[in-house]
Design a protein around this motif. Structure first.
Motif, PDB file in Angstrom:
ATOM      1  N   VAL A  95     -16.502  10.052  14.883  1.00 36.91           N
ATOM      2  CA  VAL A  95     -15.725  10.622  13.784  1.00 36.91           C
ATOM      3  C   VAL A  95     -14.313  10.045  13.854  1.00 36.91           C
ATOM      4  O   VAL A  95     -13.712   9.987  14.936  1.00 36.91           O
ATOM      5  CB  VAL A  95     -15.667  12.165  13.875  1.00 36.91           C
ATOM      6  CG1 VAL A  95     -14.861  12.740  12.712  1.00 36.91           C
ATOM      7  CG2 VAL A  95     -17.064  12.771  13.910  1.00 36.91           C
ATOM      8  N   GLY A  96     -13.802   9.626  12.724  1.00 41.66           N
ATOM      9  CA  GLY A  96     -12.452   9.088  12.679  1.00 41.66           C
ATOM     10  C   GLY A  96     -12.017   8.819  11.258  1.00 41.66           C
ATOM     11  O   GLY A  96     -12.689   9.210  10.302  1.00 41.66           O
ATOM     12  N   TRP A  97     -10.888   8.143  11.121  1.00 39.15           N
ATOM     13  CA  TRP A  97     -10.385   7.791   9.804  1.00 39.15           C
ATOM     14  C   TRP A  97     -11.213   6.654   9.231  1.00 39.15           C
ATOM     15  O   TRP A  97     -11.613   5.744   9.953  1.00 39.15           O
ATOM     16  CB  TRP A  97      -8.918   7.381   9.883  1.00 39.15           C
ATOM     17  CG  TRP A  97      -8.058   8.495  10.362  1.00 39.15           C
ATOM     18  CD1 TRP A  97      -7.494   8.641  11.589  1.00 39.15           C
ATOM     19  CD2 TRP A  97      -7.685   9.652   9.622  1.00 39.15           C
ATOM     20  NE1 TRP A  97      -6.795   9.820  11.670  1.00 39.15           N
ATOM     21  CE2 TRP A  97      -6.898  10.465  10.468  1.00 39.15           C
ATOM     22  CE3 TRP A  97      -7.939  10.099   8.322  1.00 39.15           C
ATOM     23  CZ2 TRP A  97      -6.359  11.673  10.066  1.00 39.15           C
ATOM     24  CZ3 TRP A  97      -7.403  11.305   7.919  1.00 39.15           C
ATOM     25  CH2 TRP A  97      -6.623  12.076   8.780  1.00 39.15           C
ATOM     26  N   PRO A  98     -11.479   6.671   7.926  1.00 41.74           N
ATOM     27  CA  PRO A  98     -12.218   5.567   7.295  1.00 41.74           C
ATOM     28  C   PRO A  98     -11.437   4.258   7.437  1.00 41.74           C
ATOM     29  O   PRO A  98     -10.199   4.274   7.511  1.00 41.74           O
ATOM     30  CB  PRO A  98     -12.299   5.970   5.815  1.00 41.74           C
ATOM     31  CG  PRO A  98     -12.017   7.430   5.782  1.00 41.74           C
ATOM     32  CD  PRO A  98     -11.146   7.725   6.968  1.00 41.74           C
ATOM     33  N   MET A  99     -12.133   3.148   7.497  1.00 41.71           N
ATOM     34  CA  MET A  99     -11.469   1.841   7.604  1.00 41.71           C
ATOM     35  C   MET A  99     -10.495   1.671   6.453  1.00 41.71           C
ATOM     36  O   MET A  99     -10.843   1.938   5.299  1.00 41.71           O
ATOM     37  CB  MET A  99     -12.493   0.712   7.558  1.00 41.71           C
ATOM     38  CG  MET A  99     -13.033   0.335   8.871  1.00 41.71           C
ATOM     39  SD  MET A  99     -13.811  -1.281   8.620  1.00 41.71           S
ATOM     40  CE  MET A  99     -13.844  -1.849  10.250  1.00 41.71           C
ATOM     41  N   GLY A 100      -9.291   1.236   6.763  1.00 38.60           N
ATOM     42  CA  GLY A 100      -8.285   0.990   5.748  1.00 38.60           C
ATOM     43  C   GLY A 100      -7.568   2.228   5.260  1.00 38.60           C
ATOM     44  O   GLY A 100      -6.649   2.131   4.462  1.00 38.60           O
ATOM     45  N   ALA A 101      -7.992   3.402   5.680  1.00 34.88           N
ATOM     46  CA  ALA A 101      -7.336   4.632   5.218  1.00 34.88           C
ATOM     47  C   ALA A 101      -6.045   4.858   6.008  1.00 34.88           C
ATOM     48  O   ALA A 101      -5.976   4.584   7.190  1.00 34.88           O
ATOM     49  CB  ALA A 101      -8.270   5.821   5.415  1.00 34.88           C
ATOM     50  N   GLU A 102      -5.060   5.340   5.305  1.00 30.35           N
ATOM     51  CA  GLU A 102      -3.803   5.679   5.975  1.00 30.35           C
ATOM     52  C   GLU A 102      -3.878   7.101   6.475  1.00 30.35           C
ATOM     53  O   GLU A 102      -4.348   7.997   5.791  1.00 30.35           O
ATOM     54  CB  GLU A 102      -2.642   5.520   5.003  1.00 30.35           C
ATOM     55  CG  GLU A 102      -2.415   4.073   4.645  1.00 30.35           C
ATOM     56  CD  GLU A 102      -1.088   3.884   3.948  1.00 30.35           C
ATOM     57  OE1 GLU A 102      -0.158   4.673   4.208  1.00 30.35           O
ATOM     58  OE2 GLU A 102      -1.000   2.941   3.158  1.00 30.35           O
ATOM     59  N   ARG A 103      -3.410   7.296   7.700  1.00 33.50           N
ATOM     60  CA  ARG A 103      -3.432   8.617   8.300  1.00 33.50           C
ATOM     61  C   ARG A 103      -2.181   9.379   7.899  1.00 33.50           C
ATOM     62  O   ARG A 103      -1.083   8.855   7.930  1.00 33.50           O
ATOM     63  CB  ARG A 103      -3.502   8.518   9.807  1.00 33.50           C
ATOM     64  CG  ARG A 103      -4.750   7.820  10.243  1.00 33.50           C
ATOM     65  CD  ARG A 103      -4.925   7.607  11.688  1.00 33.50           C
ATOM     66  NE  ARG A 103      -3.906   8.058  12.580  1.00 33.50           N
ATOM     67  CZ  ARG A 103      -3.874   7.749  13.858  1.00 33.50           C
ATOM     68  NH1 ARG A 103      -4.768   6.962  14.359  1.00 33.50           N
ATOM     69  NH2 ARG A 103      -2.924   8.208  14.647  1.00 33.50           N
ATOM     70  N   ASN A 104      -2.399  10.638   7.537  1.00 29.30           N
ATOM     71  CA  ASN A 104      -1.279  11.527   7.236  1.00 29.30           C
ATOM     72  C   ASN A 104      -1.118  12.510   8.379  1.00 29.30           C
ATOM     73  O   ASN A 104      -2.033  13.258   8.664  1.00 29.30           O
ATOM     74  CB  ASN A 104      -1.528  12.287   5.939  1.00 29.30           C
ATOM     75  CG  ASN A 104      -1.574  11.373   4.746  1.00 29.30           C
ATOM     76  OD1 ASN A 104      -0.858  10.390   4.702  1.00 29.30           O
ATOM     77  ND2 ASN A 104      -2.417  11.678   3.783  1.00 29.30           N
ATOM     78  N   PRO A 105       0.046  12.500   9.045  1.00 24.67           N
ATOM     79  CA  PRO A 105       0.233  13.403  10.175  1.00 24.67           C
ATOM     80  C   PRO A 105       0.241  14.856   9.777  1.00 24.67           C
ATOM     81  O   PRO A 105       0.426  15.257   8.731  1.00 24.67           O
ATOM     82  CB  PRO A 105       1.577  12.992  10.759  1.00 24.67           C
ATOM     83  CG  PRO A 105       2.218  12.053   9.796  1.00 24.67           C
ATOM     84  CD  PRO A 105       1.198  11.675   8.790  1.00 24.67           C
TER      85      PRO A 105
END
Length: 105
Positions: A95-105
């Motif tokens: 489980v993680g962020w999708p490729m190319g997606a920007e993470r929002n803290p």
């Protein structure tokens, strides 16, 4: 494949699904028909794993995360996790962020 962890993903969360066969045969309070049969046990732990994985997918989708249920290096993980002989690694779930997606803290 990350041989150190035994999973094929660099995702920050790695869930490892493990069945403890002793828990299936040593139940308290009820005697489920066929529960001591190895094939019946397999159906229980595979169905349970699928239900859990489905919930992980729902959670991930609700939070904009990517989720991947997959096979893994079972023997390597068994050794790394120091599992008892009656415990079996079944699958992994990344489980993680999708490729190319920007993470929002």
């Amino acid at each position: 494949m990350n041989s150190r962890q035994g999973v094929g993903s660099k995702a920050p969360v790695q869930l490892i699904y493990v069945a403890d066969l002793r828990r299936l045969t040593h139940t308290i309070g009820f005697d489920e028909p066929g529960l001591h049969d190895a094939e019946v046990q397999k159906s229980y732990y595979f169905v349970d794993t699928g239900i859990i994985a489905g919930n992980v997918y729902l959670f991930a989708a609700a939070h904009g995360l990517a989720s991947w249920f997959h096979n893994c290096e079972k023997q390597a993980l068994t050794e790394r996790l120091a599992l008892r002989p009656e415990q079996r690694v079944l699958f992994a779930h990344s489980v993680g962020w999708p490729m190319g997606a920007e993470r929002n803290p």
